[in-house]
Motif scaffolding. Structure first.
Motif, PDB file in Angstrom:
ATOM      1  N   GLU A 226      53.201  51.203  34.546  1.00 41.81           N
ATOM      2  CA  GLU A 226      54.308  50.149  34.638  1.00 41.81           C
ATOM      3  C   GLU A 226      55.095  50.789  35.891  1.00 41.81           C
ATOM      4  O   GLU A 226      55.632  50.041  36.877  1.00 41.81           O
ATOM      5  CB  GLU A 226      55.078  49.819  33.572  1.00 41.81           C
ATOM      6  N   ALA A 227      55.282  52.057  35.708  1.00 44.43           N
ATOM      7  CA  ALA A 227      56.116  52.832  36.521  1.00 44.43           C
ATOM      8  C   ALA A 227      55.642  52.985  37.833  1.00 44.43           C
ATOM      9  O   ALA A 227      56.572  52.976  38.959  1.00 44.43           O
ATOM     10  CB  ALA A 227      56.561  54.077  35.888  1.00 44.43           C
ATOM     11  N   PHE A 228      54.297  53.070  38.052  1.00 41.35           N
ATOM     12  CA  PHE A 228      53.554  53.070  39.285  1.00 41.35           C
ATOM     13  C   PHE A 228      53.842  51.966  39.918  1.00 41.35           C
ATOM     14  O   PHE A 228      53.992  51.569  41.196  1.00 41.35           O
ATOM     15  CB  PHE A 228      52.269  53.498  39.146  1.00 41.35           C
ATOM     16  N   GLU A 229      53.619  50.723  39.320  1.00 40.16           N
ATOM     17  CA  GLU A 229      53.755  49.398  39.555  1.00 40.16           C
ATOM     18  C   GLU A 229      55.027  49.065  40.303  1.00 40.16           C
ATOM     19  O   GLU A 229      55.089  48.409  41.311  1.00 40.16           O
ATOM     20  CB  GLU A 229      53.333  48.389  38.648  1.00 40.16           C
ATOM     21  N   LYS A 230      56.090  49.469  39.565  1.00 37.98           N
ATOM     22  CA  LYS A 230      57.396  49.174  40.000  1.00 37.98           C
ATOM     23  C   LYS A 230      57.883  50.142  41.234  1.00 37.98           C
ATOM     24  O   LYS A 230      58.515  49.503  42.054  1.00 37.98           O
ATOM     25  CB  LYS A 230      58.584  49.814  39.172  1.00 37.98           C
ATOM     26  N   TRP A 231      57.396  51.207  41.187  1.00 39.81           N
ATOM     27  CA  TRP A 231      57.414  52.137  42.466  1.00 39.81           C
ATOM     28  C   TRP A 231      56.719  51.402  43.675  1.00 39.81           C
ATOM     29  O   TRP A 231      57.408  51.432  44.617  1.00 39.81           O
ATOM     30  CB  TRP A 231      56.765  53.482  42.047  1.00 39.81           C
ATOM     31  N   ALA A 232      55.399  50.979  43.705  1.00 40.19           N
ATOM     32  CA  ALA A 232      54.813  50.464  44.530  1.00 40.19           C
ATOM     33  C   ALA A 232      55.363  49.108  45.261  1.00 40.19           C
ATOM     34  O   ALA A 232      55.596  48.878  46.393  1.00 40.19           O
ATOM     35  CB  ALA A 232      53.379  49.918  44.150  1.00 40.19           C
ATOM     36  N   ARG A 233      56.094  48.383  44.276  1.00 40.58           N
ATOM     37  CA  ARG A 233      56.588  46.989  44.733  1.00 40.58           C
ATOM     38  C   ARG A 233      57.824  47.431  45.458  1.00 40.58           C
ATOM     39  O   ARG A 233      58.226  46.714  46.398  1.00 40.58           O
ATOM     40  CB  ARG A 233      56.855  46.213  43.479  1.00 40.58           C
ATOM     41  N   ARG A 234      58.775  48.368  45.007  1.00 47.20           N
ATOM     42  CA  ARG A 234      59.794  48.829  45.743  1.00 47.20           C
ATOM     43  C   ARG A 234      59.542  49.281  47.250  1.00 47.20           C
ATOM     44  O   ARG A 234      60.492  49.133  47.993  1.00 47.20           O
ATOM     45  CB  ARG A 234      60.461  49.969  44.892  1.00 47.20           C
ATOM     46  N   ASN A 235      58.386  49.820  47.275  1.00 42.55           N
ATOM     47  CA  ASN A 235      58.095  50.431  48.684  1.00 42.55           C
ATOM     48  C   ASN A 235      57.039  49.465  49.344  1.00 42.55           C
ATOM     49  O   ASN A 235      56.486  50.118  50.473  1.00 42.55           O
ATOM     50  CB  ASN A 235      57.391  51.867  48.527  1.00 42.55           C
ATOM     51  N   GLY A 236      57.038  48.191  49.122  1.00 43.21           N
ATOM     52  CA  GLY A 236      56.110  47.391  49.797  1.00 43.21           C
ATOM     53  C   GLY A 236      54.648  47.753  49.879  1.00 43.21           C
ATOM     54  O   GLY A 236      53.837  47.460  50.793  1.00 43.21           O
ATOM     55  N   ILE A 237      54.246  48.136  48.568  1.00 40.20           N
ATOM     56  CA  ILE A 237      52.676  48.283  48.670  1.00 40.20           C
ATOM     57  C   ILE A 237      52.057  47.552  47.666  1.00 40.20           C
ATOM     58  O   ILE A 237      52.598  47.237  46.515  1.00 40.20           O
ATOM     59  CB  ILE A 237      52.592  49.836  48.166  1.00 40.20           C
ATOM     60  N   CYS A 238      50.816  46.875  47.947  1.00 37.48           N
ATOM     61  CA  CYS A 238      50.134  46.119  47.193  1.00 37.48           C
ATOM     62  C   CYS A 238      49.065  46.636  46.180  1.00 37.48           C
ATOM     63  O   CYS A 238      48.354  47.309  46.963  1.00 37.48           O
ATOM     64  CB  CYS A 238      49.432  45.020  48.249  1.00 37.48           C
ATOM     65  N   THR A 239      49.114  46.417  45.047  1.00 33.80           N
ATOM     66  CA  THR A 239      48.207  47.089  44.169  1.00 33.80           C
ATOM     67  C   THR A 239      47.169  46.040  43.735  1.00 33.80           C
ATOM     68  O   THR A 239      47.670  44.839  43.259  1.00 33.80           O
ATOM     69  CB  THR A 239      49.019  47.739  43.052  1.00 33.80           C
ATOM     70  N   ILE A 240      45.981  45.975  43.664  1.00 31.83           N
ATOM     71  CA  ILE A 240      44.827  45.215  42.965  1.00 31.83           C
ATOM     72  C   ILE A 240      44.014  46.112  41.825  1.00 31.83           C
ATOM     73  O   ILE A 240      43.543  47.194  42.455  1.00 31.83           O
ATOM     74  CB  ILE A 240      43.915  44.830  43.879  1.00 31.83           C
ATOM     75  N   TYR A 241      44.225  45.909  40.707  1.00 30.56           N
ATOM     76  CA  TYR A 241      43.383  46.615  39.798  1.00 30.56           C
ATOM     77  C   TYR A 241      42.082  45.766  39.449  1.00 30.56           C
ATOM     78  O   TYR A 241      42.174  44.459  39.403  1.00 30.56           O
ATOM     79  CB  TYR A 241      44.149  46.635  38.418  1.00 30.56           C
ATOM     80  N   THR A 242      41.145  46.582  39.398  1.00 28.66           N
ATOM     81  CA  THR A 242      39.639  45.794  39.016  1.00 28.66           C
ATOM     82  C   THR A 242      39.259  46.780  37.936  1.00 28.66           C
ATOM     83  O   THR A 242      39.334  48.003  37.911  1.00 28.66           O
ATOM     84  CB  THR A 242      38.854  45.947  40.399  1.00 28.66           C
ATOM     85  N   PRO A 243      38.033  46.186  37.416  1.00 23.49           N
ATOM     86  CA  PRO A 243      37.052  47.014  36.693  1.00 23.49           C
ATOM     87  C   PRO A 243      36.447  48.278  37.336  1.00 23.49           C
ATOM     88  O   PRO A 243      36.105  47.988  38.476  1.00 23.49           O
ATOM     89  CB  PRO A 243      36.261  46.097  35.859  1.00 23.49           C
ATOM     90  N   PRO A 266      41.856  42.942  30.687  1.00 22.57           N
ATOM     91  CA  PRO A 266      42.384  42.205  31.952  1.00 22.57           C
ATOM     92  C   PRO A 266      43.762  41.628  31.602  1.00 22.57           C
ATOM     93  O   PRO A 266      44.827  41.687  32.007  1.00 22.57           O
ATOM     94  CB  PRO A 266      41.434  41.327  32.156  1.00 22.57           C
ATOM     95  N   GLN A 267      43.824  40.994  30.305  1.00 30.05           N
ATOM     96  CA  GLN A 267      44.887  40.117  30.061  1.00 30.05           C
ATOM     97  C   GLN A 267      46.085  41.084  29.728  1.00 30.05           C
ATOM     98  O   GLN A 267      47.322  40.900  29.929  1.00 30.05           O
ATOM     99  CB  GLN A 267      44.637  39.342  28.780  1.00 30.05           C
ATOM    100  N   GLU A 268      45.530  42.416  28.720  1.00 30.21           N
ATOM    101  CA  GLU A 268      46.753  43.250  28.535  1.00 30.21           C
ATOM    102  C   GLU A 268      47.438  43.913  30.023  1.00 30.21           C
ATOM    103  O   GLU A 268      48.651  44.073  29.815  1.00 30.21           O
ATOM    104  CB  GLU A 268      46.210  44.152  27.515  1.00 30.21           C
ATOM    105  N   ALA A 269      46.485  44.139  30.757  1.00 32.50           N
ATOM    106  CA  ALA A 269      46.988  44.772  31.887  1.00 32.50           C
ATOM    107  C   ALA A 269      48.148  43.689  32.690  1.00 32.50           C
ATOM    108  O   ALA A 269      49.006  44.228  33.137  1.00 32.50           O
ATOM    109  CB  ALA A 269      45.928  44.972  32.945  1.00 32.50           C
ATOM    110  N   ARG A 270      47.650  42.464  32.506  1.00 33.09           N
ATOM    111  CA  ARG A 270      48.530  41.307  33.113  1.00 33.09           C
ATOM    112  C   ARG A 270      49.690  41.426  32.493  1.00 33.09           C
ATOM    113  O   ARG A 270      50.781  41.207  33.412  1.00 33.09           O
ATOM    114  CB  ARG A 270      48.011  40.207  33.296  1.00 33.09           C
ATOM    115  N   LYS A 271      49.763  41.653  31.251  1.00 35.27           N
ATOM    116  CA  LYS A 271      51.021  41.625  30.273  1.00 35.27           C
ATOM    117  C   LYS A 271      51.818  42.856  30.906  1.00 35.27           C
ATOM    118  O   LYS A 271      53.248  42.765  30.712  1.00 35.27           O
ATOM    119  CB  LYS A 271      50.742  41.784  28.823  1.00 35.27           C
ATOM    120  N   HIS A 272      51.407  43.677  31.233  1.00 36.94           N
ATOM    121  CA  HIS A 272      52.192  44.887  31.638  1.00 36.94           C
ATOM    122  C   HIS A 272      52.521  44.766  33.288  1.00 36.94           C
ATOM    123  O   HIS A 272      52.884  45.711  33.915  1.00 36.94           O
ATOM    124  CB  HIS A 272      51.482  46.190  31.344  1.00 36.94           C
TER     125      HIS A 272
END
Length: 327
Positions: A226-243, A266-272
């Motif tokens: 969650e912290a990494f995702e927030k950091w990425a969005r603040r810095n204009g970086i697009c993240t895509i998680y895959t298996p 997958p659903q649990e990851a999306r919840k976060h």
């Protein structure tokens, strides 16, 4: 009372001596971690040569062995660098290291190993050894409990290795290291013709993982993600998680606990708040696709997996990105 005070004083003195012993060898290179350092240095040098719209891959060695970055570069018209090295460095370090390389406008693909989703703050010898030898600043990125765990679980043999400085020279032999990484950051020397007696024995010895039994919904892993995702969005970086790529086993389908882990991830990851794309079962492959572990594809299978990944992601990666990540 004197006995108790003496006992406590003895414990404190021993603890201080242990901390001094660890501190005294901080920054000394060790052979057990040298290949990881060399690999990161080469990948960072590759990243420095890129510019503009980039696609970076962040994970452990399932990405190193499993993704053909040249295919992705041609398909999406972006410089593509595979930053995957070793999942043994654990989730906090993988994300910490990625932040050094990512910049506004980047798209980052994260096929994280399943072990990272069940990370519970427990260090292993790989991250302990690497942190002391090559990246001591990372220690202060961890929470207090994780720092104490690292100090407590440091083997005496690792401290002695640090004082001997066994890793002063770059690694230029064996399967792992910069010498077997190509100009896009992908692993070399893992084709079918490279599979020998040692690799066949390693494949034959593989047992199914028990990530379902290790996982719990309050795992510390989600805090880091969650912290990494927030950091990425603040810095204009697009993240895509895959298996990640993973060797299939009947247990993952037939055991209720293990099946629930893969079905629900997958659903649990999306919840976060993560953009998780794909079904884990679609990226579990037969043993003959692998090189020497249940996460390492051979080169021929790597091309097939990358083609499957491209089909999953589609023509436009930007469609996965929120407004602050769009160009």
């Amino acid at each position: 009372m004197r006995f108790f005070a003496g006992f406590v004083s003895g414990i404190v003195i021993l603890a201080l001596l242990w901390l001094l012993a660890i501190y005294g060898q901080i920054g000394n290179p060790t052979a057990t971690s040298r290949w990881v350092y060399d690999a990161y240095m080469k990948k960072e040098a590759i990243v420095k040569k890129t510019s503009g719209r980039r696609l970076l891959i962040v994970a452990g060695s399932n990405a190193l062995f499993g993704i053909d970055s040249k295919i992705l570069k041609r398909r999406y018209g972006r410089d593509c660098v595979n930053l995957g090295v070793n999942a043994g460095l654990l989730l906090p370090y993988i994300l910490y290291r990625a932040r050094r390389e990512l910049a506004r406008g980047d798209i980052v693909l994260l096929p994280l190993e399943y072990s990272m989703y069940v990370y519970d703050g427990e260090p292993n010898e790989q991250i302990i050894g690497f942190t002391y030898a090559f990246d001591p600043a990372f220690f202060f990125e961890l929470g207090w409990r994780e720092r104490i765990e690292m100090l407590w679980k440091t083997p005496l043999s690792r401290v002695l290795e640090g004082y001997l400085q066994t890793g002063r020279k770059a690694i230029d032999y064996g399967l792992y290291g910069a010498h077997h990484i190509d100009d896009n950051g992908d692993q070399k020397a893992n084709s079918l013709k490279d599979i020998g007696k040692e690799e066949r024995a390693a494949l034959a010895a593989i047992k199914p993982e028990r990530y379902g039994r290790e996982y719990h919904k309050d795992a510390i892993s989600w805090r880091y993600l969650e912290a990494f995702e927030k950091w990425a969005r603040r810095n204009g970086i697009c993240t895509i998680y895959t298996p990640p790529v993973f060797m299939d086993n009947p247990l993952y389908h037939n055991d209720a606990v293990e099946r629930a882990f893969y079905e629900n991830l997958p659903q649990e990851a999306r919840k976060h708040g993560l953009r998780f794309v794909g079904n884990p079962y679609e990226f579990m492959y037969p043993k003959e696709w692998f090189f020497n572990t249940d996460y390492h594809l051979n080169a021929e299978a790597r091309r097939k997996h990358t083609a499957r990944l491209v089909k999953l992601l589609g023509d436009d990666l930007q469609r996965y990105c929120s407004e602050n990540c769009r160009e």
